[in-house]
Design an enzyme around this catalytic site. Structure first.
Site, PDB file in Angstrom:
ATOM      1  N   GLU A 158     -38.866  11.947 -28.965  1.00  0.00           N
ATOM      2  CA  GLU A 158     -39.824  11.014 -28.334  1.00  0.00           C
ATOM      3  C   GLU A 158     -39.164   9.943 -27.466  1.00  0.00           C
ATOM      4  O   GLU A 158     -39.462   8.760 -27.596  1.00  0.00           O
ATOM      5  CB  GLU A 158     -40.706  10.390 -29.425  1.00  0.00           C
ATOM      6  CG  GLU A 158     -41.458  11.448 -30.217  1.00  0.00           C
ATOM      7  CD  GLU A 158     -42.262  10.908 -31.403  1.00  0.00           C
ATOM      8  OE1 GLU A 158     -42.319   9.689 -31.587  1.00  0.00           O
ATOM      9  OE2 GLU A 158     -42.833  11.731 -32.139  1.00  0.00           O
ATOM     10  N   GLU A 263     -44.531  20.741 -34.396  1.00  0.00           N
ATOM     11  CA  GLU A 263     -45.330  19.908 -35.306  1.00  0.00           C
ATOM     12  C   GLU A 263     -46.815  20.237 -35.146  1.00  0.00           C
ATOM     13  O   GLU A 263     -47.656  19.356 -34.971  1.00  0.00           O
ATOM     14  CB  GLU A 263     -45.080  18.418 -35.020  1.00  0.00           C
ATOM     15  CG  GLU A 263     -43.619  18.034 -35.082  1.00  0.00           C
ATOM     16  CD  GLU A 263     -43.361  16.536 -34.903  1.00  0.00           C
ATOM     17  OE1 GLU A 263     -44.302  15.727 -34.929  1.00  0.00           O
ATOM     18  OE2 GLU A 263     -42.182  16.181 -34.717  1.00  0.00           O
TER      19      GLU A 263
HETATM   20  O1  9MR Z   1     -46.030  13.080 -40.640  1.00  0.00           O
HETATM   21  C1  9MR Z   1     -45.185  11.944 -40.641  1.00  0.00           C
HETATM   22  C2  9MR Z   1     -45.791  10.825 -41.458  1.00  0.00           C
HETATM   23  O2  9MR Z   1     -45.863  11.204 -42.820  1.00  0.00           O
HETATM   24  C3  9MR Z   1     -44.966   9.568 -41.304  1.00  0.00           C
HETATM   25  O3  9MR Z   1     -45.620   8.498 -41.963  1.00  0.00           O
HETATM   26  C4  9MR Z   1     -44.766   9.238 -39.832  1.00  0.00           C
HETATM   27  C5  9MR Z   1     -43.828   8.075 -39.639  1.00  0.00           C
HETATM   28  O4  9MR Z   1     -42.544   8.383 -40.045  1.00  0.00           O
HETATM   29  O5  9MR Z   1     -44.202  10.342 -39.157  1.00  0.00           O
HETATM   30  C6  9MR Z   1     -44.994  11.495 -39.202  1.00  0.00           C
HETATM   31  O6  9MR Z   1     -44.347  12.529 -38.476  1.00  0.00           O
HETATM   32  C7  9MR Z   1     -44.163  12.280 -37.080  1.00  0.00           C
HETATM   33  C8  9MR Z   1     -42.893  12.971 -36.667  1.00  0.00           C
HETATM   34  O7  9MR Z   1     -41.815  12.503 -37.451  1.00  0.00           O
HETATM   35  C9  9MR Z   1     -42.590  12.735 -35.193  1.00  0.00           C
HETATM   36  N1  9MR Z   1     -43.707  13.142 -34.389  1.00  0.00           N
HETATM   37  C10 9MR Z   1     -45.006  12.597 -34.751  1.00  0.00           C
HETATM   38  C11 9MR Z   1     -45.277  12.897 -36.221  1.00  0.00           C
HETATM   39  C12 9MR Z   1     -46.661  12.412 -36.611  1.00  0.00           C
HETATM   40  O8  9MR Z   1     -46.711  11.012 -36.518  1.00  0.00           O
END
Ligand code: 9MR
Length: 371
Positions: A158, A263
């Site tokens: 990102e 994802e």
């Molecule tokens: O699914 C993840 C969630 O449980 C966490 O709280 C959040 C923050 O760390 O991150 C989510 O996963 C993210 C991923 O690491 C990066 N892309 C976006 C995903 C959804 O927010």
């Protein structure tokens, strides 16, 4: 007489053995996501602590029988794995790797360099040396520890704004845009065998895609190893844009890198930003209008979800030679982050397995594309 007894007891052994063999054969030939798509791409799933610790029998069963790839949803993020300058927490990540190895799965590390979920000492740090030291130590230590065991790393996550310019993250502000190249070089050095990916959301959309293409081109021009681009795939059944996704697959693969959908999930709920004319701030609050399916997903919505997944996987299959992996962001609907984002406490249904781990119509629409 003796002969007959012998025959009978032999039959007594042979018959049950025969039936058992039949059953185990039948079990082996049951089609699951990973067996159906075996020749096409890795079918992955993001897993949480409870899955890594194998606490939930139903989830374990699904993870092992349906998927041949795993990504750590949270436990390899810097804030968790590297909470202080000289302190690393490897307990869960070691177990995550063991689980993947035990089940011969494709293991993805998520993620080495991300502006979010950083430990507090680096989050708002504006000292170049500190941030650089942190990044160098972090990549060498984490990627180094699992060298040869991780199949792919989301090296940088990102790094782009929606308009395709670089995100004004702590890394960009302190290190300048060269941090991306350095991160890939460090990862390649720490784990020469892992496939190295740039990972982001919305990079199928034209403006942001342009930014991602620039990143790949610059790395390639500098002779730096990059193996793929991860399109996250957090989409909605209301706005899914197959044309953009197809264009992105074609554009990225023309650069000589693989494309992964890292994802994947499809929200079935309204998003505040979709509600034209509504006051966005207001609609971030939970309300019956924004959380319409608390009593269960209506069949009519399940049908649309199944159709959208079918359309997507048809597209993925069409471009299977360019695609390395499809990973669902969560095991079942109850586990999905979309129950808490962008509005807390909603009930969402974005995946292929429901809250009771039952296969949804969408599951079969994906599975049945493979005869
Ligand atoms: O699914 C993840 C969630 O449980 C966490 O709280 C959040 C923050 O760390 O991150 C989510 O996963 C993210 C991923 O690491 C990066 N892309 C976006 C995903 C959804 O927010």
């Amino acid at each position: 007489m003796k002969k007959n007894i012998f025959k009978k007891s032999l039959l007594g052994i042979m018959l049950p053995a025969f039936f058992l063999a039949q059953i185990s054969c039948a079990q082996k030939s049951v089609k699951t996501l990973k067996t159906a798509y075996k020749k096409d791409f890795v079918m992955g799933v993001a897993i949480g602590t409870e899955h890594i610790l194998e606490k939930d029998a139903k989830a374990n069963e699904i993870i092992k029988s349906e998927f041949n790839g795993i990504t750590a949803e949270n436990i390899m993020k810097a804030e968790v794995i590297h909470p202080q300058w000289d302190k690393y927490n490897f307990d869960l990540s070691d177990k995550f790797i063991e689980l993947g190895q035990k089940n011969k799965m494709y293991i993805t590390g998520h993620t080495l360099v991300w502006h979010s979920q950083l430990p507090p000492f680096i989050r708002r740090n504006n000292n170049k040396d500190s941030v650089q030291t942190f990044m160098r130590n972090h990549i060498a230590t984490v990627a180094g520890r699992y060298a040869g065991k991780i199949d792919s790393w989301d090296v940088v996550n990102e790094a782009l704004e929606e308009d395709g310019t670089l995100r004004k993250s702590v890394y960009l502000k302190t290190l300048g845009e060269g941090y991306i190249q350095e991160a890939f070089e460090l990862a390649a050095k720490a784990d020469p065998k892992a496939a190295l990916y740039y990972n982001d959301y919305n990079i199928e959309q034209p403006a942001k895609r342009k930014g991602a293409i620039e990143i790949v081109k610059k790395l390639k021009a500098a002779g730096v190893k990059i193996d793929g681009v991860g399109i996250q795939g957090h989409w909605s059944i209301n706005t899914l844009n197959l044309q953009e996704i197809e264009d992105a697959i074609v554009d990225f693969s023309k650069l000589g890198v693989k494309v992964a959908f890292t994802e994947l999930d499809l929200t079935v709920l309204p998003n505040p930003w979709d509600m034209k004319g509504a006051d966005v701030n207001q609609s971030y609050k939970n309300s019956p209008q924004m959380n319409p399916y608390t009593a269960g997903m209506p069949d009519s919505v399940g049908v649309v979800l199944a159709q959208k997944y079918e359309d997507l996987f048809k597209l993925f299959l069409k471009h299977k030679d360019s695609i390395s992996r499809i990973t669902f962001w969560g095991v079942n609907d109850g586990h999905s982050w979309l129950n808490g984002f962008p509005i807390r406490g909603r009930v969402n249904y974005p995946l292929l397995f429901d809250r009771n781990y039952e296969k949804k119509k969408a599951y079969f629409s994906v599975l049945n594309l493979k005869k």
